[in-house]
Design an enzyme around this catalytic site. Structure first.
Site, PDB file in Angstrom:
ATOM      1  N   ASP A 176      61.623  54.193  42.220  1.00  0.00           N
ATOM      2  CA  ASP A 176      61.184  54.516  40.865  1.00  0.00           C
ATOM      3  C   ASP A 176      59.742  55.013  40.928  1.00  0.00           C
ATOM      4  OD1 ASP A 176      59.663  52.302  41.260  1.00  0.00           O
ATOM      5  OD2 ASP A 176      60.661  51.054  39.783  1.00  0.00           O
ATOM      6  N   ASP A 195      71.016  50.659  38.123  1.00  0.00           N
ATOM      7  CA  ASP A 195      70.277  49.680  38.928  1.00  0.00           C
ATOM      8  C   ASP A 195      69.892  48.548  38.009  1.00  0.00           C
ATOM      9  OD1 ASP A 195      67.932  51.046  37.549  1.00  0.00           O
ATOM     10  OD2 ASP A 195      66.950  49.407  38.628  1.00  0.00           O
TER      11      ASP A 195
END
Lengths: 375, 375
Positions: free
Chosen positions: A91, A270
């Site tokens: 991320d 996720d």
């Protein structure tokens, strides 16, 4: 990179493959979260052999602070550092700046923040998070965005979205003007924002689509809004996303949520939930979930589900698992983490099989309800 | 039960096999400690496949308090409760009463104590610890003893030894007058005491030998006395123990200690040290030990020992293991625990091979010195 093999007829569920230099991923897929370069309590070889993970996630914010870019670069990148020769997504750190940092200030150039560990000052910009992720060497990197809290006013959500859009344009340029540090290709995903406002969600989806990322994430959901609103925004967003790009719903969620969002056209997920809840004693099974600390399991001398292929479910008596949790034994955390992730990956495989044989629509709602039931 | 295959020529090192209904154990052997029915942070299948453990230890005091005898009996005994189809040795709880209990009172009938968990009152007698271990169903059960602290006066050590002797006679009778609860044979080991006084150690060895246990343990050592005194008492004790019975040195120790005590005629060891120290970041290797938290490993981008067959040693870079420990990641504890136990069992196999080919004497002192070196 992404190949769409099939779209279900009655729902928006899709079947695809996502090809990276570290391996091919079948979608829909769930990505176990390895915040600091380790999926908590699970060994790398167990992720492959038992969980059957196809891709894992690392957190840029955390890895940038600990161990830091220099150590990871010296080790030859994140794959090499953690000994994981399969796909990794990282991320951008944006979400953690807002959820963890003691102190942060948003400016046009980027996000100033203080480390939650030692108070040291840092700046993330759309450009330097690309550079950090070049150093990490993830197969898929995420763009820097701002994730507004829920609830936010329309004005705030709009301003935040517009800043995110400017950042994403800069981040995309930085990506296109830089090259990988290691001997494999990297992709970049954009992130759609817009809070819980349909007009903004629609606008953001269009804007991000135009930047032509390799994939598109839906951000800013699962941050406290009602679940139906999350489904609604997801549904709306996927209507405005190009069919040929993979779609990743960030930070979702419970097993039932995954099925509902697959039905709304999501390919990738996720969440820390399966491992975090495992450590708290919540065990997911095909027939619902269990709180293993509950006294009802104290003297229960059979395995939970002899047919489910994890040691927690089929090898051990529930009384033993209960005993491990009551005594905070590390074995309990390890068995439950391994089990919950194996369950999540199994659920994704089930969903893929159901999409493939056109039974997803008739299956997923009832299954989602069952998964939400306490045993 | 025990077969002595060979005694080394220059040292007292022995090679033997110990046969139980759950499997045969090659001696010298180290027994990983599974206090509450779990070897901390290691999975049962890893104990077999990776550690190559041949027998594990359970603690009667802990298991009696948690989960309690009723639950273990309902589960069909300890083997069944913890899903371990290999040999188990259980101690008598005597040592824990003195080291853990808030409050205890020694009387002729037994040891009154309060639980360290909730202050509840309990009594262990020579007879009821036999009964408790019948319920646990361990392959080898230990007799109730008193373990005097170091230092103790000769008077105290003598009185304590004499009480222990009376208890052991009662415990042996209780064992001989009772039968197993499950479908396998159980053995009972006596325990030699006598503090650090040669006359008492000699007297105790003779007395315990006469009770004709299936095996004999040396207790009351490794409780704070100088290491040379521990070796001396061990050496003296084994001179007075029958050759045809297995000898178990309780609670020892570091890798070097094991080699020195094998040379003094010991066949069996147990200790929490390899797993406890693993959790603190101490890693044992064939060439010495490592403190993984030390900053020198922060940027060390090679495996510790590519030739040693554990993931910690050969798969991962030291910088990654260091990172896991600095961040208290569960994976670090699991990898280090698995490694240290694998190392202990490997060391025992090395020792057995050296005894078999008559090179133990020329090998063990230098090896012990190396094992005690910090890398």
């Amino acid at each position: 990179m992404f190949e769409l093999h099939k779209t279900a007829t009655t729902t928006k569920a899709r079947l695809g493959t996502l090809t990276t230099d570290h391996g091919t991923i079948e979608t829909p897929i769930f990505m176990p979260v390895g915040t600091l370069g380790t999926v908590k309590a699970v060994k790398q070889d167990e992720l492959i052999r038992k969980v059957k993970a196809q891709i894992i996630l690392g957190n840029t914010y955390h890895l940038y602070l600990r161990p830091g870019c220099e150590i990871i670069e010296n080790a030859g990148g994140l794959h090499s550092f953690i000994s994981w020769d399969h796909p990794i997504l990282t991320d951008s750190g944006g979400y953690q700046i807002f959820s963890l940092s003691d102190n942060r200030e948003l400016k046009e150039e980027g996000a100033h923040f203080k480390s939650h560990l030692d108070g040291s000052k840092h700046l993330f910009t759309p450009e330097n998070v690309v550079e950090i992720q070049r150093i990490l060497g993830s197969d898929i990197m995420m763009i820097l965005d701002e994730c507004p809290p829920y609830p936010s006013s329309h004005d705030y959500a709009k301003e935040s979205m517009e800043l995110t859009h400017r950042w994403e344009k800069r981040g995309r340029d930085a990506f296109l003007n830089s090259i990988p540090h290691y001997n494999h290709q990297q992709f970049q995903f954009g992130i759609v924002q817009g809070g819980t406002y349909p007009d903004l969600r629609k606008e953001s989806a269009k804007y991000i689509t135009d930047l032509d990322f390799e994939g598109i994430a839906i951000g800013g959901l699962s941050v406290g809004e009602p679940i139906e609103l999350m489904y609604e925004m997801t549904d709306l967003n996927t209507d405005y996303l190009p069919k040929e790009k993979p779609r990743y719903l960030m930070g979702v969620g419970k097993p039932a949520n995954l099925l509902h969002c697959i039905a709304r056209g999501i390919d990738m997920f996720d969440c820390v939930l399966p491992t975090r809840n495992a450590r708290n004693g919540q065990i997911f099974t095909p027939d619902g979930y269990v709180n293993i600390r509950n006294a009802k399991w104290k003297n229960h001398n059979r395995p939970l589900d002899p047919d489910f292929p994890t040691d927690l479910c089929s090898r051990y008596k529930m009384s033993y698992i209960h005993h491990l949790f009551r005594n905070n034994e590390l074995l309990g955390l390890a068995l439950a983490s391994l089990h919950n992730l194996t369950f999540y990956l199994w659920l994704m495989e089930e969903a893929r099989n159901r999409i493939a044989d056109d039974t997803f629509h008739s299956w997923y709602k009832q299954k989602a309800e069952l998964l939400d039931t306490k045993i």
